[in-house]
Design an enzyme around this catalytic site. Structure first.
Site, short mmCIF file in Angstrom:
data_model
loop_
_atom_site.label_atom_id
_atom_site.label_comp_id
_atom_site.label_asym_id
_atom_site.label_seq_id
_atom_site.Cartn_x
_atom_site.Cartn_y
_atom_site.Cartn_z
N VAL A 1 76.03 -13.20 29.17
CA VAL A 1 75.05 -14.27 28.96
C VAL A 1 74.05 -13.87 27.86
O VAL A 1 73.81 -14.62 26.91
CB VAL A 1 74.31 -14.61 30.28
CG1 VAL A 1 73.14 -15.56 30.02
CG2 VAL A 1 75.29 -15.23 31.28
N SER B 1 93.24 -12.42 38.79
CA SER B 1 92.33 -13.32 38.07
C SER B 1 92.65 -13.33 36.58
O SER B 1 92.64 -14.38 35.92
CB SER B 1 90.88 -12.87 38.26
OG SER B 1 90.62 -12.73 39.63
N ASP C 1 89.79 -1.63 42.90
CA ASP C 1 91.12 -1.01 43.00
C ASP C 1 91.47 -0.16 41.77
O ASP C 1 92.31 0.73 41.85
CB ASP C 1 92.21 -2.09 43.15
CG ASP C 1 92.03 -2.91 44.41
OD1 ASP C 1 91.29 -2.46 45.31
OD2 ASP C 1 92.62 -4.00 44.51
N MET D 1 90.51 1.18 50.56
CA MET D 1 91.16 0.00 49.96
C MET D 1 92.00 0.40 48.74
O MET D 1 92.16 1.57 48.45
CB MET D 1 90.11 -1.03 49.58
CG MET D 1 89.62 -1.85 50.75
SD MET D 1 88.50 -3.14 50.18
CE MET D 1 88.44 -4.20 51.60
N GLU E 1 91.94 17.24 52.60
CA GLU E 1 93.07 18.17 52.78
C GLU E 1 94.37 17.51 52.30
O GLU E 1 95.23 18.17 51.72
CB GLU E 1 93.23 18.54 54.26
CG GLU E 1 92.38 19.73 54.69
CD GLU E 1 90.89 19.46 54.60
OE1 GLU E 1 90.47 18.36 55.02
OE2 GLU E 1 90.15 20.32 54.07
N GLN F 1 83.27 -0.76 51.17
CA GLN F 1 83.57 -0.20 49.84
C GLN F 1 83.27 -1.18 48.71
O GLN F 1 83.20 -0.79 47.55
CB GLN F 1 85.06 0.17 49.76
CG GLN F 1 85.46 1.27 50.70
CD GLN F 1 86.96 1.29 50.95
OE1 GLN F 1 87.69 1.96 50.26
NE2 GLN F 1 87.42 0.55 51.96
O1 F6P Z 1 91.22 -6.19 45.28
C1 F6P Z 1 90.11 -5.72 45.95
C2 F6P Z 1 90.40 -5.60 47.43
O2 F6P Z 1 89.21 -5.13 48.05
C3 F6P Z 1 91.60 -4.77 47.81
O3 F6P Z 1 91.35 -3.39 47.79
C4 F6P Z 1 91.89 -5.29 49.19
O4 F6P Z 1 93.26 -5.08 49.52
C5 F6P Z 1 91.58 -6.76 49.05
O5 F6P Z 1 90.69 -6.88 47.96
C6 F6P Z 1 90.93 -7.39 50.26
O6 F6P Z 1 90.79 -8.74 49.99
P1 F6P Z 1 89.89 -9.72 50.82
O7 F6P Z 1 88.45 -9.37 50.58
O8 F6P Z 1 90.22 -11.06 50.29
O9 F6P Z 1 90.25 -9.52 52.26
#
Ligand code: F6P
Length: 318
Positions: free
Chosen positions: A24, A105, A127, A168, A186, A250
């Site tokens: 922006v 996306s 991710d 995740m 580990e 996370q």
């Molecule tokens: O892509 C990000 C992520 O957090 C992935 O790590 C996880 O598998 C997925 O989105 C979870 O998606 P939602 O928030 O739609 O349950």
């Protein structure tokens, strides 16, 4: 006046707000009119716009989530949805669309670019599964996991237990690998390789033999299910095994310095590329160094497994 629309889409990632702010502010600085699209690609179908001013992005650089909101739009995956979105953009005379989001996306972005919209992608997903780049949000998520590991280590060592921490990452092991190396795990189990649970048992037993009575095992969600791994390890080692699924913790929280910098640099680069006339590119790189790469070509590639990190983790955990 030339126009830019900006949106966030898919799973939110810390640093998305810093990226919105950069698009922006850099857009207005260059003389564009900038619109924010609410609720991601779904908002494009609904024509859900807000006119963005300098003040619209004040006080957001430090906030997690996304002020523009986000969604996972199944309607946009259909051509009818994309045509509606395209007509909405045309009606508003918007030629440039900046999409801040992950693989799905940006793929949606590539699809709508085929109808004649210039799409600039900014990779943002915890991710970190997009080829050729670091994604906004990854660093913060790894740091959040490290905080959790530190706390779990206290209780694990006090009781002499094995803890499986599931993180995740969908089909990608980047989060588990980085958090595992930085957290001194580990064992690290990721979906890209064949995980040998016998080796995990051996590591736990070797640790016990040299007086280390607890273990931290990082499991990427794509390499689970964690509860099945727990059953196996408990049966084989005779130790008490606990599972922690960190889940959406996370995704939240204030973005790290690294994510704020990456988001700011990438957001500004997105506008620079529009100014320079580049079409349908993704901003890729890390830290202060980014470049434009082909959106189409990059989305066709898959993220390379970090073999160097796998062997580093292996050596350091012996
Ligand atoms: O892509 C990000 C992520 O957090 C992935 O790590 C996880 O598998 C997925 O989105 C979870 O998606 P939602 O928030 O739609 O349950």
């Amino acid at each position: 006046m030339d126009k830019i629309a900006v949106l966030t889409s898919g799973g939110d990632a810390p640093g998305m707000n810093a990226a919105i702010r950069a698009v922006v502010r850099a857009g207005l600085y260059s003389g564009f009119q900038v619109f924010g699209v609410l609720h991601g690609l779904q908002g494009l179908i609904q024509g859900n716009w807000v006119d963005m001013k300098l003040g619209s992005v004040a006080d957001i650089i430090h906030r997690g989530g996304t002020i523009l909101k986000t969604s996972r739009s199944s309607e946009f995956m259909e051509i009818e949805g994309r045509i509606t979105a395209y007509h909405n953009l045309q009606r508003k005379k918007i030629d440039n669309l900046v999409i801040i989001g992950g693989n799905g996306s940006l793929t949606g972005g590539w699809e709508i670019s085929k109808l004649g919209i210039n799409v600039i992608g900014i990779p943002a997903t915890i991710d970190n599964d997009i080829a050729e780049t670091v994604s906004i949000g990854f660093d913060t998520a790894v740091n959040t996991i490290l905080e959790a590991i530190n706390r779990i280590r206290d209780t694990a060592s006090s009781h002499g237990r094995v803890f499986i921490i599931e993180v995740m990452g969908r089909h990608c092991g980047e989060i588990a690998l980085s958090a595992g190396v930085a957290g001194g795990a580990e064992s690290i189990l990721i979906p890209e390789i064949n995980n040998n649970l016998r080796e995990v048992v051996n590591k736990i037993e070797q640790g016990v033999q040299r007086g280390k009575l607890y273990s931290i095992i990082l499991v990427a969600e794509g390499a689970g299910p964690a509860y099945e791994i727990k059953e196996f390890l408990a049966e084989q080692t005779g130790m008490e095994v606990k599972v922690i699924i960190l889940g959406h913790i996370q995704r939240g929280g204030t973005p790290s310095a690294a994510d704020r910098i990456l988001a700011s640099v990438m957001g500004k680069a997105a506008v620079d590329n529009i100014n320079e006339g580049r079409k349908n590119v993704m901003i890729a790189g890390g830290g202060y160094n980014v470049e434009a790469v082909s959106l189409e070509q990059t989305l066709k590639k898959s993220k390379q497994v970090r073999n160097d990190l796998i062997s580093l983790a292996h050596v350091l955990a012996t």
